[in-house]
Design a protein around this motif. Sequence first.
Motif, PDB file in Angstrom:
ATOM      1  N   ASN A 148      12.903 -87.896  33.173  1.00 44.15           N
ATOM      2  CA  ASN A 148      13.496 -86.817  33.972  1.00 44.15           C
ATOM      3  C   ASN A 148      14.959 -86.602  33.617  1.00 44.15           C
ATOM      4  O   ASN A 148      15.412 -85.467  33.484  1.00 44.15           O
ATOM      5  CB  ASN A 148      13.375 -87.107  35.467  1.00 44.15           C
ATOM      6  N   THR A 149      15.693 -87.712  33.475  1.00 43.46           N
ATOM      7  CA  THR A 149      17.101 -87.618  33.074  1.00 43.46           C
ATOM      8  C   THR A 149      17.208 -86.861  31.753  1.00 43.46           C
ATOM      9  O   THR A 149      18.076 -86.011  31.569  1.00 43.46           O
ATOM     10  CB  THR A 149      17.682 -89.037  32.867  1.00 43.46           C
ATOM     11  N   LEU A 150      16.299 -87.182  30.851  1.00 44.92           N
ATOM     12  CA  LEU A 150      16.313 -86.528  29.535  1.00 44.92           C
ATOM     13  C   LEU A 150      16.115 -85.027  29.679  1.00 44.92           C
ATOM     14  O   LEU A 150      16.882 -84.224  29.127  1.00 44.92           O
ATOM     15  CB  LEU A 150      15.210 -87.133  28.647  1.00 44.92           C
ATOM     16  N   VAL A 151      15.094 -84.661  30.452  1.00 47.92           N
ATOM     17  CA  VAL A 151      14.781 -83.237  30.602  1.00 47.92           C
ATOM     18  C   VAL A 151      15.963 -82.507  31.251  1.00 47.92           C
ATOM     19  O   VAL A 151      16.390 -81.431  30.787  1.00 47.92           O
ATOM     20  CB  VAL A 151      13.475 -83.063  31.406  1.00 47.92           C
ATOM     21  N   GLU A 152      16.545 -83.125  32.276  1.00 47.45           N
ATOM     22  CA  GLU A 152      17.695 -82.483  32.945  1.00 47.45           C
ATOM     23  C   GLU A 152      18.869 -82.324  31.990  1.00 47.45           C
ATOM     24  O   GLU A 152      19.518 -81.278  31.939  1.00 47.45           O
ATOM     25  CB  GLU A 152      18.148 -83.325  34.149  1.00 47.45           C
ATOM     26  N   LEU A 153      19.132 -83.366  31.227  1.00 43.15           N
ATOM     27  CA  LEU A 153      20.237 -83.324  30.272  1.00 43.15           C
ATOM     28  C   LEU A 153      20.046 -82.196  29.266  1.00 43.15           C
ATOM     29  O   LEU A 153      20.965 -81.405  28.996  1.00 43.15           O
ATOM     30  CB  LEU A 153      20.311 -84.675  29.549  1.00 43.15           C
ATOM     31  N   LEU A 154      18.831 -82.089  28.736  1.00 42.28           N
ATOM     32  CA  LEU A 154      18.555 -81.055  27.740  1.00 42.28           C
ATOM     33  C   LEU A 154      18.645 -79.665  28.362  1.00 42.28           C
ATOM     34  O   LEU A 154      19.117 -78.714  27.730  1.00 42.28           O
ATOM     35  CB  LEU A 154      17.172 -81.274  27.119  1.00 42.28           C
ATOM     36  N   GLN A 155      18.233 -79.578  29.645  1.00 39.21           N
ATOM     37  CA  GLN A 155      18.335 -78.292  30.349  1.00 39.21           C
ATOM     38  C   GLN A 155      19.805 -77.925  30.557  1.00 39.21           C
ATOM     39  O   GLN A 155      20.229 -76.818  30.256  1.00 39.21           O
ATOM     40  CB  GLN A 155      17.639 -78.373  31.700  1.00 39.21           C
ATOM     41  N   ASP A 156      20.570 -78.896  31.064  1.00 38.88           N
ATOM     42  CA  ASP A 156      21.998 -78.649  31.342  1.00 38.88           C
ATOM     43  C   ASP A 156      22.733 -78.179  30.106  1.00 38.88           C
ATOM     44  O   ASP A 156      23.640 -77.364  30.174  1.00 38.88           O
ATOM     45  CB  ASP A 156      22.688 -79.930  31.833  1.00 38.88           C
ATOM     46  N   LYS A 157      22.352 -78.751  28.966  1.00 35.22           N
ATOM     47  CA  LYS A 157      23.038 -78.383  27.723  1.00 35.22           C
ATOM     48  C   LYS A 157      22.483 -77.079  27.150  1.00 35.22           C
ATOM     49  O   LYS A 157      22.894 -76.648  26.081  1.00 35.22           O
ATOM     50  CB  LYS A 157      22.886 -79.491  26.690  1.00 35.22           C
ATOM     51  N   GLY A 158      21.504 -76.503  27.840  1.00 40.36           N
ATOM     52  CA  GLY A 158      20.902 -75.257  27.377  1.00 40.36           C
ATOM     53  C   GLY A 158      20.102 -75.417  26.096  1.00 40.36           C
ATOM     54  O   GLY A 158      19.973 -74.475  25.308  1.00 40.36           O
ATOM     55  N   LEU A 159      19.597 -76.607  25.862  1.00 38.60           N
ATOM     56  CA  LEU A 159      18.889 -76.854  24.597  1.00 38.60           C
ATOM     57  C   LEU A 159      17.377 -76.666  24.712  1.00 38.60           C
ATOM     58  O   LEU A 159      16.694 -76.423  23.726  1.00 38.60           O
ATOM     59  CB  LEU A 159      19.168 -78.284  24.110  1.00 38.60           C
ATOM     60  N   LEU A 160      16.877 -76.789  25.960  1.00 39.99           N
ATOM     61  CA  LEU A 160      15.424 -76.794  26.140  1.00 39.99           C
ATOM     62  C   LEU A 160      14.915 -75.368  26.342  1.00 39.99           C
ATOM     63  O   LEU A 160      15.466 -74.616  27.129  1.00 39.99           O
ATOM     64  CB  LEU A 160      15.116 -77.637  27.380  1.00 39.99           C
ATOM     65  N   TYR A 161      13.870 -74.988  25.636  1.00 42.70           N
ATOM     66  CA  TYR A 161      13.267 -73.677  25.889  1.00 42.70           C
ATOM     67  C   TYR A 161      11.756 -73.769  25.734  1.00 42.70           C
ATOM     68  O   TYR A 161      11.234 -74.753  25.195  1.00 42.70           O
ATOM     69  CB  TYR A 161      13.871 -72.608  24.991  1.00 42.70           C
ATOM     70  N   GLU A 162      11.079 -72.721  26.233  1.00 44.28           N
ATOM     71  CA  GLU A 162       9.627 -72.768  26.215  1.00 44.28           C
ATOM     72  C   GLU A 162       9.078 -72.130  24.955  1.00 44.28           C
ATOM     73  O   GLU A 162       9.575 -71.099  24.500  1.00 44.28           O
ATOM     74  CB  GLU A 162       9.088 -72.037  27.440  1.00 44.28           C
TER      75      GLU A 162
END
Length: 586
Positions: free
Chosen positions: A278-292
Motif C-alpha cells: 500500500n505504501t508503494l502504491v501511495e508513493l507512486l500515486q503521490d509522485k504522479g507515476l502510476l497510471y492505468e
Amino acid sequence: MQTITKILTEIVEGAFAACGYESRLGAVSTSDRLDLCQFQCNGAFDGAKLYHKAPFMIAEEVAAKLQENSILEKAEAVRPGFINLTLKDSYLLSYAAQIAADQNAGIPQAEQEETIILDYGGPNVAKPLHIGHLRSAIIGESLKRLARATGRKALGDIHLGDWGLQIGLVIAELEERNPDWKCFADDFCPETDSVPALDTDTLSEVYPFASKKSKEDEAFKKKAQAATYDLQSGRPGYMALWKEIMRVSVDDLKRNYEKLNVYFDLWYGESDAEQYVNTLVELLQDKGLLYESDGAQVVDVAEESDKAPMPPVIIKKSDHSSIYATTDLATLIQRQKDFAPDQIWYIVDKRQSLHFSQVFRCARKAGIVPEQTALEFLGFGTMNGSDGKPYKTRDGGVMRLADLIETVTTAAYDKMSGSGFVSEEDQQEIAEKVGIAAIKFGDLINHRSKDYIFDIDKFLSFEGKTGPYILYTITRIHSILNKAGVNPDAEITMSGVYSDLERELLLTIALTGEVFQHAVEEKAPNYLCENVYQLASVFSKFYHDHHILTESDPEKKNTWLALSMLTRKLLLKHLEVLGIEAVDHM
Ligand code: ARG
C-alpha cells in the motif's frame, strides 16, 4: 594490510614526482613475465606524450631514482620504456610474515563502513529446490563471504518466493482433493481450527500436478488465481494452510542449504513485503507515476537512450493482485527502512535482467532508495548438460538439488574407495564434502555471467582446477606438518629464500591480497578459484622439489615448514570465502 602493488605504487609515484613528472604515472602492476621481473610500471609511455620525451629516457631517470629504495632488489628501465621491478628477498619474507600474523590473512580491508544486502537463493516455496537455484546459492554465499572478508558488513537474504501463483496452485489443488478440510470452510477460525500436517513428498507431488493441470484446464487456472488473490488478501483458512506449506518447505530448504554450506541471515520472503504494497502504491500515486493501462496499474520506465524496448512496469494487475515487480519494489521499501544499505546485490539468473532494470528504474524514479545506494543486478548464466542445454535428469525432467548432491557424493565415494578411511561413516562424510567441493568449485571457477557445462568427471578430478585438487593439497600439507610434529597454527619464522621455487611460492602468497581486492571489486569469486589453484600448484611443485622432512639444515627445514603452514592458512582462507569445507584426510 596494504597490497604490495599499492606499496610499490606509492614508491614509484614518489620517484616520478622526484624527477619532476606527474606522480600518477607511477601505477605499478604485477608482471606477466615472472622470468623478467615481479612487478612493472608502464607510466613512462603516458609520460612520453605529456612531456614530449622518449619513454625510455623517462624510465631510465625514474629507475635511477629507485636505486636508493631499500625494498627493491632491482629497478630497471627496459626498452622501449618499461620499468621492471623486483623485490628484495628479505622484503618478501617480512611481508609474508606479516600475512601470517595478520588476522585478515593479508586481505585489504574496506576503508569505509559499508552495509551490503545480498539477495540470493530465491527458492520458490512449494516447488522443489532445483538446480536453477543452485548457482544463486553458491555464488551469493561466496560473494557474501567475500564482502565480509574484505571488511564490509554483509547480510544474506533468501527472498523466498512464497507469495505467488505457485502457492495458489497448491492451495487450489489441495482444496479439490480435500474439500472437507476445515481451512477451506468460510467459517475457519484460526484460534480453534487446525490444518492437517503436510510433508515434503506431498508438496513435491502436488505442485507439478497442479501446474500441469492449470495449463490444460482453464477453470482450474482461474481457481488458482483466485486462491492467490484471496491468500494475498489474508483469507484466514488459506493463511493457516500457507503457514503449514511454509513450515514444510522452509525445513526442507534449510536442510539442503546447510549441506551446501549456505547460510542466510534473513529468511524474508515476498510475503513480508505485502505490508509495504500500500505504501508503494501511495508513493507512486503521490509522485504522479502510476497510471492505468488495460485495467492494470503501471509505471513508465523507458528512457530516451534505450536501444531495446523497455515496457512499463506493472504494479497491480487488472484483478488487483500484486506481481513479481510489486514485491521487489515493496521489498526495497522494507530494506531501506530496516537496514538503509549502501548496496544491494541481486544474484539472480541473467534472464531476469529486464525485470531488474524495470524495478531499479522505478525505484529511482519514485525515490524509494537514496541516489547513492547502489542496486546491482549480478546475473548468472545457466548450468548446462553435455548437450549444451540446461541440465536435466536422465529422463529429461528438471534435476532436483538433493538428487544432484546425491549423485555427486556417490561418484566421489566410488572414486575414493580403497583409500585409508577410518570407517565407513568417515568415508561417507568425506565423500559428501569432496562432492560438494567439486560442485561448488566447478561452478565458481567460471565467471558468474557465463554458462558452463556440468561435467562430473572433470569436477571430481584430483588434478587441475577442481575442488578435490585443492582439498587434496591441503591434506598433503597436513600430513607433512603432522610428520614433522608441528602445530599447523603455530607462529612461524622464515630465515631465508633458498630456491627459485620458494621465491615463487612466497610471491604467490604475497599477491593474495590483491586477488581478493580484485575479486570484490569485480564481484567475481572466479578470481579466487584461479588464485587458490595457482597457490596449490606452486606449492605442489615446491613440495616435489624440496625434501622438507629430510632436510638436514634446520634453518631451511623450518623455513619450509613455515611456508607450508602459511600456504595452508591461505588455501583455507580461499576455501572459507568460496564457501567450501576442507577435510583433514581423504
Ligand atoms: N524466486 C525467484 C525465482 O525463482 C528468484 C528471486 C530473485 N530475487 C528477487 N528479489 N527477485 O526466479
